[in-house]
Design a protein around this motif. Structure first.
Motif, PDB file in Angstrom:
ATOM      1  N   LEU A  46       0.825  -1.201   0.000  1.00  0.00           N
ATOM      2  CA  LEU A  46       0.000   0.000   0.000  1.00  0.00           C
ATOM      3  C   LEU A  46       0.861   1.253   0.000  1.00  0.00           C
ATOM      4  CD1 LEU A  46      -2.862   1.167   0.143  1.00  0.00           C
ATOM      5  CD2 LEU A  46      -2.691   1.063   2.636  1.00  0.00           C
ATOM      6  N   GLN A  47       1.937   1.232   0.746  1.00  0.00           N
ATOM      7  CA  GLN A  47       2.846   2.375   0.785  1.00  0.00           C
ATOM      8  C   GLN A  47       3.498   2.599  -0.578  1.00  0.00           C
ATOM      9  OE1 GLN A  47       5.903   2.093   3.770  1.00  0.00           O
ATOM     10  NE2 GLN A  47       7.175   3.625   2.791  1.00  0.00           N
ATOM     11  N   GLY A  48       3.955   1.535  -1.215  1.00  0.00           N
ATOM     12  CA  GLY A  48       4.565   1.661  -2.531  1.00  0.00           C
ATOM     13  C   GLY A  48       3.585   2.141  -3.573  1.00  0.00           C
ATOM     14  N   TRP A  49       2.337   1.653  -3.508  1.00  0.00           N
ATOM     15  CA  TRP A  49       1.318   2.100  -4.477  1.00  0.00           C
ATOM     16  C   TRP A  49       1.043   3.583  -4.301  1.00  0.00           C
ATOM     17  CZ3 TRP A  49      -3.491   4.266  -3.605  1.00  0.00           C
ATOM     18  CH2 TRP A  49      -4.307   4.394  -4.723  1.00  0.00           C
ATOM     19  N   PHE A  50       0.932   4.048  -3.066  1.00  0.00           N
ATOM     20  CA  PHE A  50       0.650   5.455  -2.816  1.00  0.00           C
ATOM     21  C   PHE A  50       1.784   6.344  -3.318  1.00  0.00           C
ATOM     22  CE2 PHE A  50       1.313   9.098   0.024  1.00  0.00           C
ATOM     23  CZ  PHE A  50       0.139   9.809  -0.216  1.00  0.00           C
ATOM     24  N   ILE A  51       3.021   5.956  -3.037  1.00  0.00           N
ATOM     25  CA  ILE A  51       4.170   6.763  -3.459  1.00  0.00           C
ATOM     26  C   ILE A  51       4.270   6.799  -4.980  1.00  0.00           C
ATOM     27  CG2 ILE A  51       6.684   6.931  -3.395  1.00  0.00           C
ATOM     28  CD1 ILE A  51       6.616   5.841  -0.578  1.00  0.00           C
ATOM     29  N   ASN A  56       3.947   9.830  -9.906  1.00  0.00           N
ATOM     30  CA  ASN A  56       3.507   9.905 -11.301  1.00  0.00           C
ATOM     31  C   ASN A  56       2.665  11.151 -11.551  1.00  0.00           C
ATOM     32  OD1 ASN A  56       4.789   7.516 -11.990  1.00  0.00           O
ATOM     33  ND2 ASN A  56       2.999   6.251 -11.553  1.00  0.00           N
ATOM     34  N   GLN A  57       1.771  11.457 -10.609  1.00  0.00           N
ATOM     35  CA  GLN A  57       0.923  12.630 -10.768  1.00  0.00           C
ATOM     36  C   GLN A  57       1.734  13.920 -10.657  1.00  0.00           C
ATOM     37  OE1 GLN A  57      -2.280  12.494 -11.547  1.00  0.00           O
ATOM     38  NE2 GLN A  57      -2.604  14.703 -11.530  1.00  0.00           N
ATOM     39  N   LEU A  58       2.731  13.911  -9.783  1.00  0.00           N
ATOM     40  CA  LEU A  58       3.516  15.120  -9.536  1.00  0.00           C
ATOM     41  C   LEU A  58       4.479  15.428 -10.672  1.00  0.00           C
ATOM     42  CD1 LEU A  58       3.829  17.219  -7.231  1.00  0.00           C
ATOM     43  CD2 LEU A  58       5.782  15.895  -6.449  1.00  0.00           C
ATOM     44  N   GLY A  66      13.629  17.725 -14.059  1.00  0.00           N
ATOM     45  CA  GLY A  66      13.002  17.807 -12.743  1.00  0.00           C
ATOM     46  C   GLY A  66      12.720  16.467 -12.112  1.00  0.00           C
ATOM     47  N   HIS A  67      12.886  15.365 -12.863  1.00  0.00           N
ATOM     48  CA  HIS A  67      12.601  14.043 -12.309  1.00  0.00           C
ATOM     49  C   HIS A  67      13.623  13.618 -11.258  1.00  0.00           C
ATOM     50  CE1 HIS A  67      10.060  12.817 -16.062  1.00  0.00           C
ATOM     51  NE2 HIS A  67       9.602  13.888 -15.447  1.00  0.00           N
ATOM     52  N   LYS A  68      14.770  14.307 -11.209  1.00  0.00           N
ATOM     53  CA  LYS A  68      15.756  13.981 -10.181  1.00  0.00           C
ATOM     54  C   LYS A  68      15.263  14.323  -8.780  1.00  0.00           C
ATOM     55  CE  LYS A  68      19.466  15.088 -13.446  1.00  0.00           C
ATOM     56  NZ  LYS A  68      20.640  15.970 -13.720  1.00  0.00           N
ATOM     57  N   TRP A  69      14.247  15.156  -8.701  1.00  0.00           N
ATOM     58  CA  TRP A  69      13.723  15.591  -7.410  1.00  0.00           C
ATOM     59  C   TRP A  69      12.612  14.674  -6.893  1.00  0.00           C
ATOM     60  CZ3 TRP A  69      13.971  21.028  -5.335  1.00  0.00           C
ATOM     61  CH2 TRP A  69      15.060  21.707  -5.827  1.00  0.00           C
ATOM     62  N   ALA A  70      12.361  13.558  -7.567  1.00  0.00           N
ATOM     63  CA  ALA A  70      11.234  12.693  -7.201  1.00  0.00           C
ATOM     64  C   ALA A  70      11.371  12.168  -5.777  1.00  0.00           C
ATOM     65  CB  ALA A  70      11.125  11.537  -8.191  1.00  0.00           C
TER      66      ALA A  70
END
Length: 227
Positions: A46-51, A56-58, A66-70
């Motif tokens: 559940l934690q992995g799905w939420f993250i 993905n949305q962010l 900007g993907h380095k800031w994920a």
């Protein structure tokens, strides 16, 4: 004795030691460690799905740079949600009701986005201070206005998070005090008041999650302008 409703926002201390450090480190103890097994348990799944959904949305509006800031955005999101939610429990303390803490989070992250923009694309970053096609007499005024709007961003981030959480906590305490006073005197009025308090608590849970998301989302938008 007259109660001060703002006492709940004072940093608690034990034997002269401020407990805000405990409140800031406590959320990380609730997250499980990664499992070496092939199949994770339900909590890790559940934690992995939420993250994953959040990241993905962010990252949808962000460029590849900007993907380095994920990882940073995900950690900040989980941290803010945790301390906001834990602050709704009885006999707890919400560190994000302190403007100093929120500014301490907002200012360095905002400054990093500005530094990245000045390093990678200085012309485009400085070009945001003057919209294209501006009449010549308005150029000095618009540069001053855009500079002020740029410098006020970290203040807006910190004040928005502080004001929303502080207002919600104050309203909950006011209604809870009213329900407690009315219960022995006017039970028929106290019962709807307690129902309103329950609905307000649910709303405050949603606010705690939404404000953490808005804080990180605005940071990602500031980053998008500079990558």
């Amino acid at each position: 004795m007259v109660l001060n409703f703002f006492d709940q926002f004072m940093s608690p201390s034990f034997l002269g030691v401020p407990l805000i450090a405990v409140a800031l480190t406590l959320p990380w103890t609730f997250f499980p460690n990664a499992s070496p097994r092939w199949l994770n348990n339900r909590t890790l799944a559940l934690q992995g799905w939420f993250i994953n959904r959040f990241i993905n949305q962010l990252l949808l509006p962000l460029n590849q740079g900007g993907h380095k800031w994920a990882a940073l955005f995900a950690s900040l999101m989980l941290f803010l949600i945790s301390i906001n939610m834990l602050g709704l429990l009885p006999y707890t303390y919400t560190p994000t009701t302190q403007l100093s803490l929120n500014l301490g989070l907002a200012f360095p992250l905002w400054l990093m986005t500005v530094i990245i923009g000045m390093r990678n694309q200085p012309n485009a970053t400085l070009g945001h201070l003057l919209p294209e096609g501006t009449p010549t007499p308005l150029i000095p005024i618009l540069i001053v206005i855009e500079t002020i709007s740029l410098l006020i961003r970290p203040l807006a981030l910190g004040v928005r998070l502080t004001a929303n959480l502080t207002a919600g906590h104050l309203l909950i305490q006011l209604i809870a005090t009213g329900a407690f006073v009315l219960l022995p005197i006017m039970p028929m009025v106290a019962i709807p008041t307690m129902a309103l308090l329950f609905l307000l608590t649910l709303l405050e849970v949603a606010v705690a999650m939404i404000q953490a998301y808005v804080f990180v989302l605005l940071l990602s938008l500031y980053l998008q302008e500079n990558v």
